[in-house]
Structure formats: C-alpha cells, structure tokens
Design an enzyme around this catalytic site. Structure first.
Site, short mmCIF file in Angstrom:
data_model
loop_
_atom_site.label_atom_id
_atom_site.label_comp_id
_atom_site.label_asym_id
_atom_site.label_seq_id
_atom_site.Cartn_x
_atom_site.Cartn_y
_atom_site.Cartn_z
N GLY A 179 0.84 -1.21 0.00
CA GLY A 179 0.00 0.00 0.00
C GLY A 179 0.86 1.24 0.00
O GLY A 179 2.09 1.17 0.02
N ASP A 229 9.28 4.52 7.73
CA ASP A 229 9.07 5.76 8.51
C ASP A 229 8.17 6.75 7.78
O ASP A 229 7.96 7.87 8.27
CB ASP A 229 10.42 6.41 8.84
CG ASP A 229 11.25 6.69 7.59
OD1 ASP A 229 10.71 6.54 6.46
OD2 ASP A 229 12.43 7.05 7.73
N ASP A 263 4.01 -4.33 -7.67
CA ASP A 263 3.48 -3.11 -7.04
C ASP A 263 4.10 -1.86 -7.66
O ASP A 263 3.66 -0.75 -7.36
CB ASP A 263 3.71 -3.13 -5.52
CG ASP A 263 5.15 -3.41 -5.14
OD1 ASP A 263 5.69 -4.44 -5.57
OD2 ASP A 263 5.75 -2.59 -4.42
P1 AMP Z 1 9.20 0.53 -3.11
O1 AMP Z 1 10.14 -0.62 -3.16
O2 AMP Z 1 9.84 1.85 -2.81
O3 AMP Z 1 8.34 0.62 -4.32
O4 AMP Z 1 8.22 0.28 -1.86
C1 AMP Z 1 7.59 -0.95 -1.58
C2 AMP Z 1 6.60 -0.75 -0.47
O5 AMP Z 1 7.23 -0.24 0.71
C3 AMP Z 1 5.48 0.23 -0.77
O6 AMP Z 1 4.33 -0.23 -0.10
C4 AMP Z 1 5.99 1.51 -0.16
O7 AMP Z 1 4.95 2.40 0.16
C5 AMP Z 1 6.68 1.00 1.07
N1 AMP Z 1 7.75 1.89 1.55
C6 AMP Z 1 8.96 2.09 0.99
N2 AMP Z 1 9.69 2.96 1.70
C7 AMP Z 1 8.92 3.33 2.75
C8 AMP Z 1 9.10 4.21 3.86
N3 AMP Z 1 10.23 4.87 4.06
N4 AMP Z 1 8.07 4.32 4.73
C9 AMP Z 1 6.94 3.64 4.57
N5 AMP Z 1 6.71 2.80 3.56
C10 AMP Z 1 7.68 2.64 2.66
MG MG Z 2 6.78 1.10 -4.97
#
Ligand code: AMP
Ligand code: MG
Length: 499
Positions: free
Chosen positions: A99, A134, A266
């Site tokens: 999400g 975070d 995602d």
């Molecule tokens: P990503 O690999 O950046 O596409 O992120 C994968 C998942 O982790 C997604 O659900 C992002 O919203 C969540 N996510 C990544 N970095 C953070 C963060 N610093 N704080 C909260 N959620 C994160």
């Molecule tokens: Mg992502």
C-alpha cells in the site's frame, strides 16, 4: 458540474478537487488521512513544464499556501487526502498487503484540456500501510525521482510526472543520516498491478470488479467492445490492452537504455507508465546483463531481463483478474500479443535510432550487429547513437569509430550502414535520428552532482540539469560536459533500494 467548484485553494492556485474519482471508490480501497507536516519546509525544485500542463501560471508556487500544501503541512479545505491499499509480488515472491506507505493522494486537478490529473505527495509521513517504514523519502531519492520523471517524459516515454520537491532539515535515517523531502507526483492514475492483486488474493471479488470497471471506464473505454477475434469479456480486453501498453513501455525503456531496478508488480502501472523511481539507471557502457540495483544480486531486473519480467508481471495481473475473466484460455490469449508487440515496438524504436522510418529485415539485423559490437566493448550507449547521428550530419567516420577499441569492426559496420541507408534522404534520416537519440540522459553521476549541491542548499545544478533534461535532444553547448562520457568515479556509485 464544474469540477473545479470544490477547490479550496487561493484563486491563483486551482489545485485539487475534494472528491476525486479514486476517492469515490470507497473505503475498501483507501484510508483517508492527512500528511504529517515537516518542519520549516523550503522549495527544492519545481517543473515549469508540469505546471504549464496543469494550466497553472508560472508564479503558481508563490501562492500563499503553495509551499505548505506541497510540503504536506496544510490540507486544502474541502479535500480528503488518502492512502491506497495494494499488494504485490516482490522479486518473484508474493509479498502480501503493501500500500501507499509514504504516499498520500491530495486529489485531482483539471488540466486545460479537461483531463483530470491526480496529485500525490511522496514522503509525506506514516500511513496505515507503512509497515516498518518511517513514511519519509530522503532528499537524494526525491531529486532522482523528480529529475527522472521529467527526463523520461521529455524522451517520449510514458511516466508519472513530478511537479515539485519541498525539503526540510528533518533528519531521516537510511544507511547514513539524511534529510527529508516530499515530491509531488502527477498522473492520471497511480493504480498498479498490485491493486488488483490485493483484491483478488483477499477474495474481495466485488471490489476487484469495481476496480476493473473503474479502470476500464476512465482509461480503457474501448474494452467494453472487445475487438473482433478477441476471445473473452471486457476484463480480458483490459488485460490485453494493458499488455500492449506495457510492451510499448518496455521498448521505450530498452531504446534509451533505461533500467528500472525494482520491477515488482506493485511498481507496475496499470496505465503502462514508468512509476516509482528508485535505484534506476540509464546505461553508460552497454552491457545487456547490467544490474543497476545493488540489492538485486541475481539480476532479476537486469537490463535485458526487463521485457520478460514485464511479461511475468502481466501473468501475475492475469492471475489476479481470473475471477473476472473466467476462462484461463481467454487470459492467455489476451497476453499472447505481448510476444509480438514487444519485439515489433523495439524494432521500430531501434530503426528510428538508425534513421529508418519503415524498416526491413536488414535494418533490424544492422541494429542487432551494432548492439553486438557495443556489448563486446561496453561502448557508451547514449554516446554511440549520438555519434552515429553526427556522422549522418556530416562528421567523419572517426567521430563514430573512435568510440571503439576495434575500430576496424566499427568501421566495417559503418560502411554497411552508410551503404544500406544511402537511398534514404539525409534530411529524413537526420530528423528521425535527432529526435530518437538523446544527447543527454540522466546518468547517475549527474544526479549525484545535483544532490551534493542540494544538500548544501544550492539548487542551481538541479535547475540546470532539469533545463537540459527537459530538452534532451537539443545542444545545450553550455552543458556540453553532460553530453560526454561519465567521469571515472561514476562506476563506483552503488544504488540500493534505500530511498
Ligand atoms: P518501493 O520498493 O519503494 O516501491 O516500496 C515498496 C513498499 O514499501 C510500498 O508499499 C511503499 O509504500 C513502502 N515503503 C517504501 N519505503 C517506505 C518508507 N520509508 N516508509 C513507509 N513505507 C515505505
Ligand atoms: Mg513502490
């Protein structure tokens, strides 16, 4: 109804309507919440081109509430920001519910042509989907996402856009202590393959159908009347349409040497947009197996793995849509065209780089043999195509062959090229080549230069880089260095998922 009636911002900033289309899907799809403020925000960057597309005046950012709004420190009255729920396969494994863990949808703006564009903050604090995170994004990764979004758009590759970055001295822990920033992203929709996977895997079939109908109604209306000969219902037609857009996206990425780095489901847009820029890279020396993400030791998302991985991701989407499609044969038939559409789109892109608008088999073979030469020596990808363009413009053969150690082989290839392309008028070739072979791409070291200065609160390099990347096919003589080979230290830059 006037869709702007609900905006609650100062008149000079017609930002967002309170009840966006995605919001109207209902509470199963998202959680309404406010961004978490950052202390003492300041502007880091703005895209004038994006603002223009929104129909905003050049001084939009001077509106009294603009900085607070795009830092997440104020919510426009009447709007209902939200974080959406999705799931996904990460590195080939089912990851369950994910999400918007740090992204918050502010609402929609109406572009001058009437198109509704969603505005989303990234890095704006915790949401119910933050898991161990975070909720923040650091200045470094925000600058990379901002620049890459605008650069890809200018290269003619579908992407989410970026309007601005705001920053703060708020410390954020990554491998080292960094500072927080918030990017405002813009897209018709931020719906991912993973949104469908979420509702399918949790057996929420009514919501799955609602989501699919939403995407069809707003973005793929032609799927209501499936094409002749295409088996299955509107949902099979949706899958087929997404597969074609994804094929075209992969061809665009390959042609400019772009590697996403984290092609989890995602991070796959249902609209076929490039989305979620993390450890991405534009190819320097051509290596088909190049892995840009330090956290991807097996190379699942290496340059030459991207097109087949996109197909794998489409299979995951197909599986998620099965409750709606019904027949697995129909789902497979919907995906099948990817296998021809991708190579066709890639061949067309590569032929354009050679200066050929209507390619034949020999042209494809010629492109293949050049890529083979480049791969053998890891010749710089962008520079090779650009030097070929210069040769067609009249520069001597050396301009091109000097990039290769095996000059004889490069010279031999060039002779074949000159001969095969001789019948095409020079102006025609050049025109196509000059808009297919960028002079400037966002190499890692260039982003690093902008980031290093921005950390010192000097945003001039970032500004200059944006100006160059917004017109990547132009000359920009004052920034000629960025059109050359990367410096030696560039190869020591390691990018991980940390952002
Ligand atoms: P990503 O690999 O950046 O596409 O992120 C994968 C998942 O982790 C997604 O659900 C992002 O919203 C969540 N996510 C990544 N970095 C953070 C963060 N610093 N704080 C909260 N959620 C994160
Ligand atoms: Mg992502």
């Amino acid at each position: 109804m006037d869709q702007r009636a609900n905006h609650a911002c100062p008149p000079q900033l017609p930002v967002v309507s309170g009840h966006g289309r995605f919001a109207a899907l209902g509470p199963a799809f998202h959680t309404e919440l406010h961004p978490t403020p950052i202390p003492a925000p300041h502007w880091v960057a703005r895209s004038t081109g994006m603002a223009r597309e929104l129909g905003w005046p050049a001084d939009w950012w001077q509106a009294p509430e603009a900085l607070a709004l795009f830092a997440g420190n104020r919510v426009a009255a009447g709007t209902r920001p939200l974080a959406s729920v999705y799931a996904g396969h990460q590195f080939g494994h089912w990851a369950g519910q994910l999400g918007d863990g740090r992204a918050i949808l502010l609402g929609e703006a109406v572009a001058p042509g009437g198109e509704l564009l969603e505005l989303q903050l990234k890095g704006s604090g915790l949401t119910p989907y933050s898991r161990m995170g975070d909720g923040r994004a650091v200045l470094r990764s925000s600058i990379r996402e901002f620049l890459a979004s605008e650069a890809m758009h200018a290269l003619g590759i579908p992407t989410t856009r970026a309007l601005c970055i705001t920053g703060s001295d708020l410390p954020v822990q990554r491998e080292t202590l960094e500072t927080a920033a918030v990017v405002t992203r813009v897209a018709p929709s931020f719906i991912r393959f993973g949104h469908f996977e979420h509702f399918s895997h949790s057996d929420q079939h009514a919501e799955l159908r609602q989501l699919a109908d939403f995407v069809i109604d707003h973005f793929y209306p032609a799927c209501r009347e499936p094409a002749a000969g295409q088996p299955g219902n509107a949902y099979a037609a949706l899958l087929a349409a997404v597969a074609l857009r994804t094929a075209s996206l992969m061809a665009g990425w390959q042609a400019v040497g772009f590697m996403h780095g984290v092609m989890n489901t995602d991070n796959m847009s249902i609209l076929g947009l490039t989305i979620d820029y993390g450890p991405f890279q534009f190819m320097d020396g051509f290596d088909p197996g190049h892995i840009c993400n330090h956290s991807d030791p097996t190379g699942r998302y290496a340059y030459n793995r991207q097109p087949p991985v996109a197909f794998w991701n489409l299979m995951a989407l197909a599986q998620a849509l099965m409750p709606l499609i019904g027949e697995s044969d129909h789902a497979l038939a919907a995906l099948e065209p990817y296998k021809t559409a991708f190579p066709q789109a890639l061949q067309a892109r590569m032929a354009a780089k050679l200066g050929v608008a209507e390619p034949r088999e020999q042209h494809h073979a010629l492109a293949e043999s050049l890529l083979g030469l480049m791969a053998r020596e890891h010749t710089d990808y962008t520079l090779t195509w650009r030097r070929l363009t210069e040769h067609v413009a009249g520069a001597p053969a050396d301009t091109f062959t000097e990039l290769f150690v095996d000059r004889a082989a490069a010279g031999h290839w060039l002779l074949q090229y000159d001969e095969l392309l001789a019948p095409v008028p020079q102006g025609q070739k050049l025109d196509l080549m000059q808009k297919s072979n960028p002079r400037f791409v966002l190499r890692n070291y260039m982003a690093e230069q902008a980031i290093a200065q921005a950390k010192l609160h000097d945003f001039s390099v970032l500004q200059d880089l944006l100006a160059v990347l917004e017109r990547p096919f132009d000359e920009h003589p004052e920034h000629a260095a960025w059109a050359g080979l990367p410096p030696d230290w560039a190869s020591s830059i390691h990018l991980s998922c940390s952002s």
